[in-house]
Write a protein that holds these residues in place. Structure first.
Motif, PDB file in Angstrom:
ATOM      1  N   ALA A 143      48.035  53.142  42.733  1.00 57.17           N
ATOM      2  CA  ALA A 143      46.719  53.196  42.077  1.00 57.17           C
ATOM      3  C   ALA A 143      46.637  52.168  40.947  1.00 57.17           C
ATOM      4  O   ALA A 143      45.586  51.554  40.733  1.00 57.17           O
ATOM      5  N   ALA A 144      47.737  51.962  40.256  1.00 61.87           N
ATOM      6  CA  ALA A 144      47.755  50.990  39.168  1.00 61.87           C
ATOM      7  C   ALA A 144      47.577  49.575  39.712  1.00 61.87           C
ATOM      8  O   ALA A 144      46.807  48.780  39.160  1.00 61.87           O
ATOM      9  N   VAL A 145      48.260  49.254  40.792  1.00 67.92           N
ATOM     10  CA  VAL A 145      48.125  47.926  41.398  1.00 67.92           C
ATOM     11  C   VAL A 145      46.691  47.723  41.878  1.00 67.92           C
ATOM     12  O   VAL A 145      46.085  46.681  41.631  1.00 67.92           O
ATOM     13  N   ARG A 146      46.150  48.716  42.564  1.00 70.49           N
ATOM     14  CA  ARG A 146      44.790  48.594  43.100  1.00 70.49           C
ATOM     15  C   ARG A 146      43.781  48.310  41.999  1.00 70.49           C
ATOM     16  O   ARG A 146      42.959  47.396  42.104  1.00 70.49           O
ATOM     17  N   LEU A 147      43.864  49.052  40.910  1.00 69.73           N
ATOM     18  CA  LEU A 147      42.905  48.861  39.821  1.00 69.73           C
ATOM     19  C   LEU A 147      43.169  47.574  39.044  1.00 69.73           C
ATOM     20  O   LEU A 147      42.220  46.926  38.578  1.00 69.73           O
ATOM     21  N   ALA A 148      44.414  47.179  38.911  1.00 72.66           N
ATOM     22  CA  ALA A 148      44.722  45.907  38.243  1.00 72.66           C
ATOM     23  C   ALA A 148      44.168  44.737  39.057  1.00 72.66           C
ATOM     24  O   ALA A 148      43.552  43.814  38.509  1.00 72.66           O
ATOM     25  N   VAL A 149      44.374  44.782  40.363  1.00 72.58           N
ATOM     26  CA  VAL A 149      43.840  43.738  41.244  1.00 72.58           C
ATOM     27  C   VAL A 149      42.327  43.703  41.153  1.00 72.58           C
ATOM     28  O   VAL A 149      41.716  42.639  41.001  1.00 72.58           O
ATOM     29  N   ARG A 150      41.715  44.867  41.238  1.00 72.83           N
ATOM     30  CA  ARG A 150      40.254  44.932  41.178  1.00 72.83           C
ATOM     31  C   ARG A 150      39.726  44.381  39.854  1.00 72.83           C
ATOM     32  O   ARG A 150      38.761  43.614  39.830  1.00 72.83           O
ATOM     33  N   HIS A 151      40.373  44.758  38.759  1.00 73.68           N
ATOM     34  CA  HIS A 151      39.960  44.259  37.442  1.00 73.68           C
ATOM     35  C   HIS A 151      40.032  42.730  37.397  1.00 73.68           C
ATOM     36  O   HIS A 151      39.095  42.070  36.940  1.00 73.68           O
ATOM     37  N   LEU A 152      41.122  42.161  37.881  1.00 73.15           N
ATOM     38  CA  LEU A 152      41.278  40.710  37.824  1.00 73.15           C
ATOM     39  C   LEU A 152      40.332  39.993  38.784  1.00 73.15           C
ATOM     40  O   LEU A 152      39.825  38.915  38.461  1.00 73.15           O
ATOM     41  N   LEU A 153      40.055  40.590  39.926  1.00 76.81           N
ATOM     42  CA  LEU A 153      39.061  40.007  40.831  1.00 76.81           C
ATOM     43  C   LEU A 153      37.674  40.039  40.197  1.00 76.81           C
ATOM     44  O   LEU A 153      36.902  39.080  40.312  1.00 76.81           O
ATOM     45  N   GLU A 154      37.351  41.128  39.538  1.00 80.23           N
ATOM     46  CA  GLU A 154      36.055  41.230  38.878  1.00 80.23           C
ATOM     47  C   GLU A 154      35.940  40.239  37.717  1.00 80.23           C
ATOM     48  O   GLU A 154      34.862  39.712  37.456  1.00 80.23           O
TER      49      GLU A 154
END
Length: 145
Positions: free
Chosen positions: A55-66
Motif C-alpha cells: 500500500a505504501a508503494v502504491r500510494l508513493a507511486v501515485r503521489h509522484l505520478l500526480e
C-alpha cells in the motif's frame, strides 16, 4: 485536468504501516507532508534492502505520478507504473482513443528513483528499466520532480 487528491487517511495508514515495518515510530508531522513522508519511508525500506509495504508503494507511486501530471500537465504521454497507477501528462496533441502514441512504462522502484533523481532517464533507459515509445515519450526534461 487537475490531479486527484489522495485520501489523507489512506496515506497516514500506509505511512504508519511502513514505519512500523521499519521499526520506526508513527508519523507525527503535519498532514500537508504525509505524501512526502510516505515516499521517504518507502525509499528507506528500499535502502535497507527491504521490500516496502504494498500500500505504501502504491500510494508513493501515485503521489509522484500526480506530481508529474501537476508539473507537466497535458495528455500527450501516458506514464504507467503497473499495477500501481498511470497518468497522462505533457503538453502536445491530445490522445482520445485506443493505445496512446506516447507511452512510458516502468516498475515502482525505478519510477521512484527517477522522480527523486536517484537515477537519470538515460541510465534507466540504458538498463532497460524503462520502456518508452513515441516521439514525445522522453521524460528527461521533466525529471527529477
Amino acid at each position: 485536468m487537475a490531479p486527484r487528491k489522495i485520501d489523507p487517511e489512506k496515506l497516514r495508514a500506509a505511512l504508519d504501516a511502513q514505519l512500523i515495518a521499519l521499526d520506526s515510530p508513527a508519523y507525527d508531522g503535519p498532514a500537508s507532508a504525509l505524501a512526502d513522508a510516505l515516499v521517504a519511508a518507502v525509499v528507506a525500506a528500499y535502502d535497507r534492502g527491504l521490500e516496502p509495504e504494498r500500500a505504501a508503494v502504491r500510494l508513493a507511486v501515485r503521489h509522484l505520478l500526480e506530481r508529474l501530471a501537476g508539473t507537466a500537465p497535458g495528455r500527450t504521454v501516458e506514464v504507467r507504473v503497473p499495477p500501481h497507477a498511470a497518468v497522462q501528462a505533457i503538453e502536445g496533441p491530445r490522445h482520445t482513443r485506443g493505445t496512446p502514441p506516447n507511452v512510458v512504462e516502468t516498475d515502482a522502484r525505478t519510477w521512484i528513483w527517477l522522480a527523486l533523481g536517484r537515477i537519470t532517464w538515460d541510465e534507466a533507459m540504458a538498463s532497460g528499466a524503462v520502456s518508452a515509445s513515441g516521439a514525445r515519450a522522453d521524460l528527461s526534461g521533466h525529471l527529477p520532480l
